[in-house]
Write a protein that holds these residues in place. Structure first.
Motif: not given
Length: 185
Positions: A17-18, A51, A60-61, A64, A67, A69, A96, A144-145
């Motif tokens: 998860h972000p 980040t 951007q984490w 992760y 693409n 985790g 999320h 976060i979106y």
């Protein structure tokens, strides 16, 4: 372990998860083994991974990478860490669903450590668990979106002793990249 040693955690599946990752420690009272310590004392943050970058698309984490985790991470214990037995708490916060209070999800793993060495520091900016967060911190109550955030402030105190915030993960078996930004930079 000794102050300055590299330690880490392996995740059963992946951090999928972000969101940020933090590691806290709490020293057991003198004469108490970590296995007998309830963790009701002071906790201090020793590591923080947030980040990797902030783009027009949003945060951007560092948890992760390519693409997927991460499955493990390592970090260096503070050189100032005093000898004793400790509980260590690694937490990943999934953001999320954090657009509303109570939506942040905590994924926690713990360990017991015996530290032997000559460190003599006294941690500052301590917190208690439960109670370290109330859920309204900007790093826990964040959409976060949309609109895409242009900054991120991790919840909890600054890392001890140098307010280090890491932006690239150190994976098990790889040499640390030494990436760390401090509040004074």
């Amino acid at each position: 372990v000794a102050p300055g040693d590299e330690v880490g955690f392996t995740v059963n599946v992946e951090i999928g998860h972000p969101g940020p990752l933090a590691v806290y420690m709490s020293k057991a009272p003198a004469g108490t083994e970590a296995s007998d310590y309830l963790g009701d004392g002071d906790w201090f943050k020793v590591y923080e991974l947030t980040t990797s970058s902030i783009t027009d698309a949003g945060l951007q984490w560092a948890t992760y990478v390519n693409n997927q985790g991460i499955h493990n991470f390592t970090f260096t214990l503070p050189d100032e860490l005093a000898s004793g037995t400790y509980l260590m708490r690694a937490e990943h916060v999934g953001l999320h669903g954090a657009g509303s209070k109570g939506g942040a999800q905590f994924y926690i793993g713990c360990a017991q450590l015996t530290v032997e060495g000559s460190g003599s520091g006294t941690p500052t900016d301590t917190v208690q668990f439960p109670g370290a967060y109330d859920g309204s911190e900007p790093g826990l109550l964040i959409n976060i979106y949309y609109p895409a955030p242009t900054s991120y402030d991790a919840p909890g105190p600054a890392t001890w002793p140098d307010a280090c915030e890491d932006h690239t993960v150190n994976l098990w078996g790889q040499e640390s990249d030494g990436d760390c930004s401090t509040a004074s930079q």
